[in-house]
Design a protein around this motif. Structure first.
Motif, short mmCIF file in Angstrom:
data_model
loop_
_atom_site.label_atom_id
_atom_site.label_comp_id
_atom_site.label_asym_id
_atom_site.label_seq_id
_atom_site.Cartn_x
_atom_site.Cartn_y
_atom_site.Cartn_z
N PHE A 1 -10.95 -9.37 1.53
CA PHE A 1 -11.25 -8.59 0.34
C PHE A 1 -10.03 -7.87 -0.23
O PHE A 1 -9.94 -7.66 -1.44
CB PHE A 1 -12.34 -7.55 0.66
N GLY A 2 -9.08 -7.50 0.62
CA GLY A 2 -7.94 -6.71 0.17
C GLY A 2 -6.92 -7.50 -0.63
O GLY A 2 -6.41 -7.00 -1.64
N VAL B 1 0.11 -5.05 0.80
CA VAL B 1 0.30 -6.24 -0.04
C VAL B 1 0.88 -5.86 -1.39
O VAL B 1 1.72 -6.58 -1.95
CB VAL B 1 -1.04 -6.99 -0.20
N TRP B 2 0.46 -4.71 -1.92
CA TRP B 2 0.96 -4.24 -3.21
C TRP B 2 2.48 -4.01 -3.16
O TRP B 2 3.21 -4.39 -4.08
CB TRP B 2 0.24 -2.96 -3.60
N LEU C 1 2.88 -13.20 2.63
CA LEU C 1 2.51 -13.18 4.04
C LEU C 1 3.11 -12.00 4.81
O LEU C 1 2.41 -11.39 5.63
CB LEU C 1 2.91 -14.50 4.70
N PRO C 2 4.37 -11.62 4.60
CA PRO C 2 4.88 -10.44 5.31
C PRO C 2 4.08 -9.17 5.03
O PRO C 2 3.81 -8.39 5.95
CB PRO C 2 6.32 -10.31 4.80
N SER D 1 1.87 -7.14 7.80
CA SER D 1 2.09 -5.70 7.98
C SER D 1 0.78 -4.93 7.84
O SER D 1 0.49 -4.02 8.62
CB SER D 1 3.12 -5.19 6.97
N GLY D 2 -0.01 -5.29 6.83
CA GLY D 2 -1.31 -4.64 6.67
C GLY D 2 -2.23 -4.91 7.84
O GLY D 2 -2.99 -4.03 8.26
#
Length: 226
Positions: free
Chosen positions: A23-24, A110-111, A145-146, A150-151
């Protein structure tokens, strides 16, 4: 008994992490394409769970998840179910509530990574005849992907060590590691066992985070070299 508790905690944290990714990531991509002032408005909505007390937020979910709560009432009125769905005092309810509060951490990760990407890359892929899905899978996703990894590290660590939400929505029988350590400290007064459980949780989190961090760094280097 404790093996089951640790496995339940690990499964819960993994499930919440997967839900936050599912969802994120789309939320972040949609948010990045919004124009002002809608972008700021929806960013506040996404970050809203972090602005509310964890106890108040969890009690709100408890009201929604009850047999006579809003969710079950709506499902019954729409004829989707014939009897109330058991969401309170279940792993499903705990996972939904944890996903609600932890998804902002995935969106932020991700942002931050998305802001570093050149928007012309996506346009170049589309102009060369690739479909939007192929552009996302072959061009966008490897570069995101990084940030996703991380998230995942942040969400997994916070979900595995969560206490208030599993305690209030899971009840006494649905124990996770944090609630088990709490019971040993304050209910049975077995401080050595409570400290051991807490240290094992810390050790497991450290091992998983360090392993995932090495993977993230490797992905960063691959993207940078590419």
């Amino acid at each position: 008994y404790y093996h089951e508790i640790f496995l339940r905690t690990g499964g819960l944290a993994l499930g919440v992490t997967v839900l936050c990714v599912v969802f994120g990531v789309p939320e972040t991509l949609i948010l990045a394409r919004m124009k002002s002032p809608w972008r700021a408005l929806f960013l506040i909505v996404i970050l809203g769970p972090l602005l509310i007390s964890v106890v108040v937020r969890t009690l709100g979910w408890a009201i929604l998840f009850g047999n006579n709560g809003l969710i079950n009432s709506a499902l019954l009125q729409l004829g989707i179910v014939s009897e109330p769905v058991r969401l309170l005092f279940s792993m499903t309810g705990v996972a939904i509530a944890l996903t609600h509060v932890l998804i902002p951490f995935m969106v932020i990760s991700v942002w931050a990574n998305l802001q570093k990407l050149d928007p012309q890359i996506e346009s170049a892929g589309l102009s060369l005849g690739a479909s939007p899905l192929k552009v996302f899978w072959r061009i966008m996703l490897p570069q995101l992907l990084p940030g996703i990894l991380s998230g995942c590290i942040i969400v997994f660590a916070l979900a595995a060590s969560a206490f208030a939400t599993p305690s209030l929505l899971g009840g006494r029988k649905l124990k996770v590691v944090a609630t088990a350590a709490y019971d040993e400290f304050l209910n049975t007064l077995n401080w050595p066992l409570g400290a051991t459980i807490a240290m094992l949780l810390l050790l497991a989190n450290v091992v998983i985070i360090l392993g995932a961090n090495r993977w993230v760094e490797r992905r960063f280097s691959q993207v940078f070299d590419a």
